[in-house]
Each structure stands twice: as structure tokens, then as C-alpha cells.
Design an enzyme around this catalytic site. Structure first.
Site, PDB file in Angstrom:
ATOM      1  N   GLU A 192      22.411  21.764  33.443  1.00  0.00           N
ATOM      2  CA  GLU A 192      22.121  20.620  34.315  1.00  0.00           C
ATOM      3  C   GLU A 192      20.999  20.928  35.315  1.00  0.00           C
ATOM      4  OE1 GLU A 192      26.226  18.029  34.329  1.00  0.00           O
ATOM      5  OE2 GLU A 192      25.953  19.467  35.956  1.00  0.00           O
ATOM      6  N   GLU A 266      29.285  16.766  28.028  1.00  0.00           N
ATOM      7  CA  GLU A 266      30.408  16.798  28.973  1.00  0.00           C
ATOM      8  C   GLU A 266      30.937  15.376  29.116  1.00  0.00           C
ATOM      9  OE1 GLU A 266      29.780  18.565  32.772  1.00  0.00           O
ATOM     10  OE2 GLU A 266      29.108  20.492  31.973  1.00  0.00           O
TER      11      GLU A 266
END
Length: 778
Positions: A192, A266
């Protein structure tokens, strides 16, 4: 060995080519043959040349007792997963520079080997940064001994340490890749990063470090779709992270990566807990339809978390600006903290059974591990902390804990103070809780959750001894605030005058320190270790009932089970049966506040959702605030666009002030609620301002009963949760005010607003922004 190129993905102007072994016939559920291949085509993931829809779930080896890895992986397989996703935590594997650990809870090679034996593929997420509500996002604390180091950049002190670590990862786990007969089919580059920076050069350095370490499976990067363009490498496969709005988010991925399979790396079935905030649950009516939609679309996914487990030891992290995470990482996942099948497990299993690939069938879930309880036992032996201090280090002024070569535990700062009237003791900062004693008597607590690190010391008739016992919680694991040095931060002033000539006592709470404690059968006042035993006829999983204790850490048979705090929501500590035994078991509890009762019991069920705000030693919320709109405040009115997209608002004329007020005048749906997933403020250069030191100065309404809608959710860096005004027991109408205290006056050129994601109300329409120094009348 003959090699061929299965795919050249056209991503922008650069081709992404994955070279894999020659395909062999597909056996969907068999991971044990050394002849398997994996590749990414223009439409699908390919296992042995056949379409593979990845049904993955996240499980972290370090959060599950090693003895239970097989049972948890069997549960994952029985739920319908064909793949598990696994973070590596750098700080677990390299506790000191150049010293690597790959045994015990850190034996990720064995975890992958068991996964392969149980018919599961593995997606590896080696870091160097993980997040994952883990201490400092998995980054080693010892990097912070470099005062000006820049984490997650090309700073040589950081990137060279990363290369050494990833080389070691390759040495250990490289042989576990599918290209070498193992179960690892893909490896992630960083994590991320789009939330953190935009430097493609840095991302390419991490990618190259993995290649140099011997990773030859497909590499990928993951981000929430709105952050995908930040640090984008077109020679990496792209995966999106989100928990709702499946079609919209995949469309954003497609705008960046026109071809290739879709995967949500995710997908959230629940959420993690932080101390003092309501326990989180994920609604099946949201989770299951989104899973089904991805299955129907032919997309792949990874459920974060399939099984959360427990953040044992002192490894639990902290959300920004300061929201320490509980040791329980249950996550309301389909597989509970103790490995139990929940209703969500069976609902997921039933759904997945309808989408099995040729050759697949679901095994039955394994037997649940035995559960026991035991009656309360009294802990009678006490080791007062102040009577068990090591030799001190002398220093002119206090420095952070890392400067004294300490990573975890507590640290005590001591100096002499003169006689005098009641006066203010103030530090530049406290990280995180400072228990203040004068001549051994506690007189107050410095609390990072407040805007200032100061208390009033009582009148002193004679010179005395000042002790500040600092308890760090986990280091922040997200954003630039990860540079989170712990301790008492100088200058420390008494009545405006700096204090000097300090003694520093390192209290690392490690095995050596605990072994040296001197216990005695006596009562204790103040911080102390308490020891006792409990006897079992047979071992089994249990949950230690800590509701009579204050705040601290707990060990059983030498293993640290984690932190506890009487404010909740967690009131128990999971004690795995594999770490207990028939006969006598030892327990040690450090209580920094002092227990209400010094006994402990073993329960057959956890207590994860019991809040006690009345036991908190600080009032975090101001009861009411009066806005001083005449104090040279900047006022800006505007209207947000409808929908869930991130919106950047740039001011024509920047404002300046310590306080930032977002006032919601009405909602897009006309209802009385306001909600915000995330707020970032922009500096004079248009870049996000660090959240370090931010607190909530005031919020007029926040939901704490029906869900966690607390105001801190708007500034914690997470877009899957949100601040929401009350709705369960009350529905106050607009206007609603959320006021941020930035800790100091700053130039603000605009802000970034992330509306509530997914379904539900509260998205703001018309708003007013107020910025100023004297905005809040105290």
C-alpha cells in the site's frame, strides 16, 4: 529446463513479462507435485495452464501458535480457500541488525510447507513494510536510532537494510516458490505504498531487491484503487484493496490495468479493535453478497483476515494519530481468534461450495481444540517495580527510548526536584503514557491522547524525587507517523524551568528482566509484577479473565500473551492450550495501575466487547466547546460531490491555525447524519500534513453503541472505517462539528475528504470549514 513466455501484459508503455516453467496438466487441489506452474494471462491466473480463480484468505503465522498452524490451515481449506496470504514481519525476523530468526513463531518456511501439505497455495507478502496493526508496520525499531532517517524511501540507511533483509528472505523462502517445487505462487512488492508516497524509483528498488534475492514468481503491488497511481510500476501486476463497492473499485483498477485478471488483495470481513473503542464486527449481509459478486465476475480475492489470531507479546501496533491496537486480533474473521468455526465460516463455506473448480472438493473442518476453564486463583507473590530496578544510565536531559538502545518494554526517568508550591510539570511530548511519582507516590499521568504532555504537581515541603515511568504502546504502523520514537521527550520543565541530571532505567520486559525479579509475599502499591500458579488436570485453550486488573502485560509459562487494559473492549487474554500443561502453570502479571483484585480465572469464552470508559484515567473528550469565530478565523463554505470518491478541496486563499473545524450543514440523502471515512489536511505545498500530535478537540456527536463511529476514525488513515454521528439511541440533526487540534498552528491550503465507503448514509453535502488559532474557547 525449457522456459517460455506465457504473457506480456501491456500496462501503459511498459510490458510486464512473467517467465514460468513449462505447463503440465492441472490438478486443481494438489500443491505437492514439483511440476506445477503458475502464470498470469490476459484474462486469468493460470495454474498448470488452466484457469485458477484464487480464493485466498490471510493468516499470519506469528499470530497463531506454531503448534496450531496445521489446524488453522486445515480450517482455511475446509472453508473453501485454495490459497493463503501471509505477511512476513521484518522486525520479528531481524530483531537486531544482521541477526536473523527463522525458528519458533518466526518459522515461516515451515508454515508454507504445512500449507503445501494441506493443499493450499501461498501468496507471500515479505515487506519490508506490512502495516497489519503490527508494531511499526513490521519495520525494525533499531532503524530509529538514526535521528533523521527517512523510512520507506531511498535513504541509504533504510534501503541498504531492506536489501540485506530481502536477501535473507530469498535465502529462506526462495526454495518455497512454485518455480522450485514449493507453494508460493506470487510475491508482493512493498505494501500500500500509494498511501505513503509517489516515488516509483523507490518502488523499483524494492522490486529489484526481490528479484536479486531470487524471487522468480510473478511480483505484484497492492493499493486501494484511489491510491494506485502513486508509485505505480507498470512492470508489476496490480491488485486492489477494498471492502465494498466491488464493481466501482474494479472499474478503477481497470482504468490503470486494462488487461489481466482482477483480484481484490484485501477484502474485509470485519475489522480490528483499538483500546477504548467499541468492538468491531462485520455484517454478513454486506460481506457475503460482495464475495458472491466477485465470484460471479470471475474475479479473485483474499479475505483479510480469514483468521486473525492474537498479536502475542508486545507486537501490537497503533493507528495514527494514536489509537493503540488490542492484542486480540479476532477481526470478526470467519475463523475466530481461537480457531473456532463461526457462523460466518459456515456461510462462507456454503457460498464457496457453489464455485469450486474442476477437481476440487471441500474437506470437513478439523476438530476444534479442547477448551478448559479454571476457578479463580489468587496471585500472592509481588515484585514492586521500583524495588527491582537495574543500574541506571546518567544523562543531562531525557532522550527517547531508542537512544538508550531499547526497543520495547517500559523505561523510567528519574531526577531530583526542589521544594515549592504546586506547579506545572510539562514535557515536549510523552510517548505514550507517563506515570508520574513524587517520592514514590503517584501524582498524575501524562497521556499522549491529550493535546499537551503536562500535569500539575502538588506542593512540596521539601526537595524530592521525581519519577516518570513511561509505558510505550505499539509504534504507529501506518503513514509517516511510523517514525514514532518512544519515551519522555525533552525538554521537561518544572514551573517553566528545564530539569537536568536524570537517571534512566531500562525496563525491557524481556526474559532476562523477568528472571531477575525478586518476589515476596506482600501487598504492593504502585506498579508491580504479580505472580501465582494455577493447576490443570489437562491442558486446553482458555481465556484469562483480566477484569479485576488495571493496565499492563501478562505472561503464562514464560510466554507473553499480550497487553491488557481495563477500559476494554478486550477483557480476556487468549491462552493457547499448547502453551499450557497438566499440573502447575505459572502466571506473571505486570499491573501499572494496581489491580482491583489480585486473582485470575480461566474462561471458556473470550470477552471481546466490554467497554469501561469510567475506568479510564483520562477524559479524552471535552464535554462542550464554544467556537470563537471572531479570533481571526478563516471560514470557507462549499459543497461535496455525491458518491464515495476521494475529493481534494483546494482553498483560494490558505488558512492558518491550530484548529480545523469541519461543519456538516446537511447530507446528500437529506437525513440527519454525518460521516467521514478520512480527512487529510494539505500544507502550503499541497502535500498531506502529518497527523503526528493531532487530537480530536471536539465532536458534537459520535456513535458508540450500534457501531464504532468514533471521531478518531476520521483521522486514523483507514478508509474502511469512519466517524458517524449518533443513530442508535439518538439522531441529532445538522449542523455537526468535528474539530481537529493539530497541536500547533499550521498553514492549510486545502483538505482531502474521503466519504463513507460502501452502503449507508452520512455522506456530507454542504459544509463549512473554519480554521484558526483561538478557535476553541477552553
Amino acid at each position: 529446463m525449457k522456459l517460455n513466455t506465457l504473457l506480456a501484459l501491456g500496462l501503459g508503455t511498459v510490458l510486464c513479462t512473467f517467465i514460468v516453467m513449462r505447463p503440465t496438466p492441472c490438478v486443481a487441489a494438489d500443491t505437492n507435485s514439483i511440476a506445477h506452474t503458475f502464470a498470469i494471462s490476459t484474462n486469468d491466473f493460470l495454474l498448470d495452464g488452466q484457469r485458477l480463480q484464487i480464493r485466498c484468505g490471510e493468516i499470519h503465522a506469528a499470530r497463531v501458535p506454531k503448534e496450531y498452524w496445521r489446524q488453522r490451515l486445515q480450517m482455511a481449506k475446509a472453508m473453501g480457500l485454495n490459497t493463503v496470504c501471509a505477511y512476513l514481519f521484518w522486525n520479528l525476523h531481524e530483531p537486531k541488525p544482521g541477526e536473523y530468526v527463522w525458528t519458533g513463531q518466526a518459522d515461516d518456511v515451515e508454515f508454507c510447507r504445512i500449507a503445501q501439505e494441506e493443499g493450499l497455495w501461498v501468496i507471500l507478502r515479505p515487506g519490508p513494510y506490512a502495516c497489519a496493526e503490527w508494531e511499526m508496520g513490521g519495520t525494525p525499531w533499531w532503524l530509529l536510532k538514526n535521528d533523521d532517517i527517512k523510512l520507506r524511501t531511498r535513504d541509504p540507511r533504510y534501503i541498504n537494510a531492506v536489501r540485506s533483509y530481502l536477501k535473507e528472505v530469498g535465502r529462506e523462502l526462495g526454495p518455497m516458490q512454485i518455480t522450485h517445487g514449493g507453494p508460493i505462487i506470487m510475491a508482493q512488492v512493498e505494501n500500500e505504498y500509494g498511501f505513503y508516497g509517489k516515488d516509483t524509483g523507490y518502488m523499483d528498488d524494492i522490486r529489484q531487491a526481490l528479484v536479486d534475492a531470487g524471487f522468480d514468481v510473478p511480483l505484484f503491488q497492492c493499493n486501494p484503487p484511489d491510491q494506485m497511481r502513486n508509485g505505480l510500476l507498470t512492470n508489476l501486476f496490480q491488485a486492489g484493496n477494498f471492502g465494498s463497492d466491488v464493481v466501482k473499485n474494479f472499474a478503477k483498477v481497470r482504468a490503470i490495468q486494462p488487461v489481466g485478471p482482477l483480484i481484490c488483495s484485501e477484502f474485509y470481513p470485519g475489522w480490528f479493535d483499538t483500546w477504548g473503542q467499541p468492538h468491531h464486527t462485520g455484517k454478513p449481509e454486506n460481506y457475503l453478497p460482495n464475495l458472491k459478486l466477485m465470484l460471479d465476475m470471475g474475479a479473485s480475492f483474499s479475505i483479510y483476515m480469514a483468521h486473525g489470531g492474537t498479536t502475542f507479546g508486545l507486537w501490537s501496533g497503533c493507528d495514527r494519530p494514536f489509537k493503540p491496537d488490542t492484542s486480540s486480533y479476532d477481526y470478526d474473521a470467519p475463523i475466530s481468534e481461537a480457531g473456532w468455526a463461526t457462523p460466518k465460516f459456515f456461510q462462507t463455506r456454503e457460498l464457496f461450495a457453489k464455485y469450486l473448480l474442476p477437481g476440487e472438493k471441500l474437506p470437513e473442518p478439523p476438530a476444534q481444540n479442547p477448551v478448559i476453564n479454571f476457578a479463580p486463583v489468587e496471585l500472592k507473590a509481588v515484585a514492586p517495580l521500583f524495588a527491582n530496578l537495574p543500574a541506571p544510565v546518567a544523562d543531562e536531559s531525557p532522550r527517547n527510548m531508542e537512544a538508550y538502545d531499547q526497543g520495547y518494554g517500559c523505561i523510567l526517568y528519574r531526577t531530583a526536584i526542589p521544594a515549592g508550591p504546586a506547579t506545572t510539570l510539562e514535557a515536549a511530548a510523552i510517548r505514550d503514557f507517563g506515570y508520574v511519582f513524587v517520592d514514590g507516590k503517584r501524582v498524575g499521568i501524562l497521556d499522549r491522547r491529550s493535546a499537551n504532555a503536562k500535569i500539575v504537581l502538588p506542593e512540596r515541603a521539601a526537595a524530592g524525587q521525581l519519577d516518570v515511568l513511561v509505558e510505550p504502546m505499539g509504534r504507529i504502523n501506518f503513514g509517516p507517523e511510523m517514525v514514532d520514537r518512544k519515551g519522555l521527550i525533552a525538554p521537561v520543565k518544572l514551573g517553566g524551568e528545564a530539569l537536568h541530571n536524570w537517571q534512566i532505567f531500562n525496563l525491557p520486559l524481556d526474559d532476562q528482566m523477568l528472571a531477575g525479579l525478586k518476589f515476596q509475599p506482600a501487598k504492593a502499591e504502585g506498579p508491580a509484577f504479580w505472580r501465582g500458579t494455577f493447576t490443570l488436570e489437562k491442558a486446553g485453550d482458555t481465556f484469562l479473565d483480566l477484569r479485576g486488573w488495571g493496565k499492563g502485560d501478562v505472561w503464562v509459562n514464560g510466554r507473553c500473551l499480550g497487553r491488557y487494559w481495563n477500559i476494554g473492549p478486550s477483557q480476556t487474554a487468549y491462552a493457547p492450550g499448547c502453551w499450557l500443561h497438566a499440573g502447575t502453570n505459572d502466571i506473571v502479571i505486570l499491573d501499572l495501575l494496581g489491580p482491583e483484585k489480585n486473582s485470575i480465572a480461566g474462561l471458556s469464552k473470550p470477552i471481546l466487547a466490554e467497554l469501561h470508559p469510567e475506568k479510564d484515567f483520562a477524559k479524552v473528550r471535552r464535554p462542550e466547546v464554544t467556537l470563537n469565530l471572531e479570533a481571526n478565523a478563516t471560514t470557507i463554505n462549499g459543497t461535496f460531490a455525491p458518491g464515495s470518491d476521494t475529493q481534494d478541496i483546494n482553498f483560494i486563499t490558505p488558512g492558518k491555525g491550530r484548529f480545523f473545524c469541519l461543519e456538516s450543514l446537511n447530507a446528500q440523502d437529506g437525513k440527519p447524519y454525518a460521516a467521514v471515512a478520512e480527512l487529510d489536511l494539505l500544507d502550503a505545498a499541497g502535500k498531506p500534513i502529518s497527523h503526528n500530535g493531532w487530537t480530536i478537540a471536539y465532536v458534537d456527536s459520535e456513535e458508540r453503541n450500534g457501531e464504532d463511529g468514533t471521531a478518531e476514525n476520521a483521522i486514523d488513515g483507514q478508509t474502511a472505517n469512519y466517524w458517524h454521528t449518533e443513530w442508535k439511541n439518538n439522531s441529532p440533526n445538522h449542523p455537526h462539528r468535528l474539530i481537529l487540534d493539530l497541536g500547533k498552528s499550521q498553514v492549510i491550503s486545502g483538505f482531502r475528504y474521503v466519504p463513507r465507503q460502501g452502503d449507508g448514509g452520512g455522506r456530507i453535502k454542504d459544509y463549512r470549514i473554519i480554521i484558526g488559532d483561538g478557535l476553541v474557547k477552553k
